[in-house]
Design a protein around this motif. Structure first.
Motif, short mmCIF file in Angstrom:
data_model
loop_
_atom_site.label_atom_id
_atom_site.label_comp_id
_atom_site.label_asym_id
_atom_site.label_seq_id
_atom_site.Cartn_x
_atom_site.Cartn_y
_atom_site.Cartn_z
N LEU A 152 0.86 -1.18 0.00
CA LEU A 152 0.00 0.00 0.00
C LEU A 152 0.89 1.22 0.00
CD1 LEU A 152 -2.84 1.21 0.10
CD2 LEU A 152 -2.68 1.18 2.60
N ALA A 153 0.92 1.94 -1.11
CA ALA A 153 1.86 3.04 -1.29
C ALA A 153 1.26 4.40 -1.03
CB ALA A 153 2.44 2.99 -2.70
N GLY A 154 -0.06 4.48 -0.84
CA GLY A 154 -0.63 5.79 -0.57
C GLY A 154 -2.15 5.78 -0.61
N ILE A 155 -2.72 6.86 -0.05
CA ILE A 155 -4.17 7.10 -0.09
C ILE A 155 -4.39 8.45 -0.74
CG2 ILE A 155 -6.25 7.47 1.28
CD1 ILE A 155 -4.98 5.67 3.45
N LEU A 156 -5.15 8.47 -1.83
CA LEU A 156 -5.54 9.71 -2.50
C LEU A 156 -6.91 10.09 -1.98
CD1 LEU A 156 -3.32 8.49 -4.39
CD2 LEU A 156 -4.53 9.58 -6.29
N TRP A 157 -7.04 11.30 -1.47
CA TRP A 157 -8.27 11.72 -0.79
C TRP A 157 -8.77 13.03 -1.38
CZ3 TRP A 157 -11.79 9.91 2.52
CH2 TRP A 157 -12.58 10.81 3.25
N HIS A 158 -10.08 13.06 -1.70
CA HIS A 158 -10.73 14.30 -2.11
C HIS A 158 -12.18 14.26 -1.66
CE1 HIS A 158 -12.07 17.79 -4.32
NE2 HIS A 158 -10.80 18.07 -4.59
N GLN A 159 -12.47 15.05 -0.64
CA GLN A 159 -13.81 15.03 -0.03
C GLN A 159 -14.02 16.33 0.72
OE1 GLN A 159 -14.86 14.92 3.35
NE2 GLN A 159 -17.01 14.62 2.82
N GLY A 160 -15.29 16.74 0.85
CA GLY A 160 -15.59 17.90 1.66
C GLY A 160 -16.73 18.76 1.16
N GLU A 161 -17.06 18.65 -0.13
CA GLU A 161 -18.13 19.49 -0.67
C GLU A 161 -19.45 19.29 0.08
OE1 GLU A 161 -15.36 18.65 -4.22
OE2 GLU A 161 -16.18 17.52 -2.52
N SER A 162 -19.71 18.05 0.52
CA SER A 162 -20.97 17.76 1.22
C SER A 162 -20.99 18.24 2.66
CB SER A 162 -21.24 16.25 1.18
OG SER A 162 -21.56 15.83 -0.12
N ASP A 163 -19.89 18.82 3.13
CA ASP A 163 -19.81 19.28 4.52
C ASP A 163 -19.62 20.78 4.63
OD1 ASP A 163 -19.75 16.62 6.05
OD2 ASP A 163 -18.20 16.33 4.54
N CYS A 164 -19.97 21.50 3.56
CA CYS A 164 -19.74 22.95 3.51
C CYS A 164 -20.97 23.78 3.86
CB CYS A 164 -19.27 23.36 2.12
SG CYS A 164 -17.65 22.74 1.65
N GLY A 165 -22.10 23.16 4.14
CA GLY A 165 -23.34 23.91 4.26
C GLY A 165 -23.71 24.35 5.66
#
Length: 292
Positions: free
Chosen positions: A130-143
């Motif tokens: 396991l060489a890494g975790i790519l993460w992209h999240q947050g739009e659903s927590d901006c309100g």
């Protein structure tokens, strides 16, 4: 003791977990024609849990909406530096998912990402790490302001537990910034600056974590999802960030289209960003995107 960079160089198969919501899953328009796949880039099917030659769309969270994401361009950048390795992608993102679904305790998507990544590593065979975790999240927590303010803490907790439970507590985490085109006048994104500041702060909360900037990237007309060109560039930035944080190319700038963008990606200055509103871009009238 062997350094992380050397252990990766010696590994035959580099496995990466791709997690988050729709901008990791990919909503960029698919090309009319698809070039032949590179057998060195593999994807662990989100439909059937088997390894296959990678092709867009990598994710099938919502098949009718699936499109180009950052995964393939990320893998191609890595192969330029490590041409003898296999880059093996495990798509785990799910459109519209709030951080609560990624919680280590009770989060259904956390549990699914853990299950799939463990199974993918088993099926990848000898020489897989396991060489890494790519993460992209947050739009659903901006309100909502309270949720926006707790987002960094919840994200750091989820990611720390994920790599710990996958048996790789120091594997790099690449945290992607939300698009600067999000409309702060839209109530769903009213507190996007708080969430983005929290994402920028993750490298101070987690070891072997780096920020991947979204500066200058465009949307597909909905002020929510990166378009195809932006996704390809974003993936290249993820690649540049991984090569830097892993120590493989510690003194090189790679991948992004221009030197200015690349410097933002891999420069240590990005670890100290706190004022993301300063790079918010003006966007014209466009359709309102759904959080999917």
């Amino acid at each position: 003791e062997e350094s992380y960079a050397m252990s990766v160089v010696h590994a035959q198969r580099l496995v990466f977990c791709l997690a988050g919501q729709s901008n990791m899953a990919g909503r960029g328009a698919l090309p009319v024609t698809t070039p032949p796949g590179d057998v060195r880039i593999r994807s662990f099917s989100q439909r059937s849990d088997v390894w296959e030659t990678a092709a867009n769309p990598l994710h099938s969270d919502k098949p009718e909406k699936a499109g180009v994401g950052p995964g393939l361009s990320f893998a191609r950048v890595l192969l330029r530096a490590l041409p003898s390795q296999q880059i093996m992608l495990v798509p785990c993102a799910w459109g519209g998912s709030p951080i609560s679904r990624w919680a280590a305790k009770g989060g259904d998507l956390f549990n699914e990402a853990k299950r799939r990544t463990q199974l993918a590593l088993e099926q990848a065979g000898e020489g897989a790490v396991l060489a890494g975790i790519l993460w992209h999240q947050g739009e659903s927590d901006c309100g909502e302001v309270g949720q926006a303010e707790s987002h960094m803490r919840e994200t750091a907790d989820a990611l720390a537990h994920l790599r710990e439970e996958l048996g790789a507590p120091t594997t790099p985490i690449l945290a992607g910034e939300l698009g600067n085109f999000l409309d702060r006048n839209d109530s769903r994104f009213a507190f996007a600056d708080i969430v983005n500041a929290g994402i920028a702060g993750l490298p101070k909360q987690l070891t072997s974590c780096t920020l991947v900037t979204a500066h200058g990237l465009g949307h597909r007309g909905d002020r929510l999802h990166f378009d195809t060109a932006a996704q390809n560039e974003l993936g290249a930035r993820y690649g540049a960030a991984w090569l830097r944080v892993s120590g493989i190319l510690s003194n090189h700038v790679v991948a992004a289209k221009d030197a200015e963008a690349s410097d933002l990606v891999v420069g240590t200055c990005m670890e100290n960003v706190t004022d993301v509103s300063s790079v918010t871009e003006a966007a014209g009238t466009c359709e309102v995107g759904e959080l999917d």
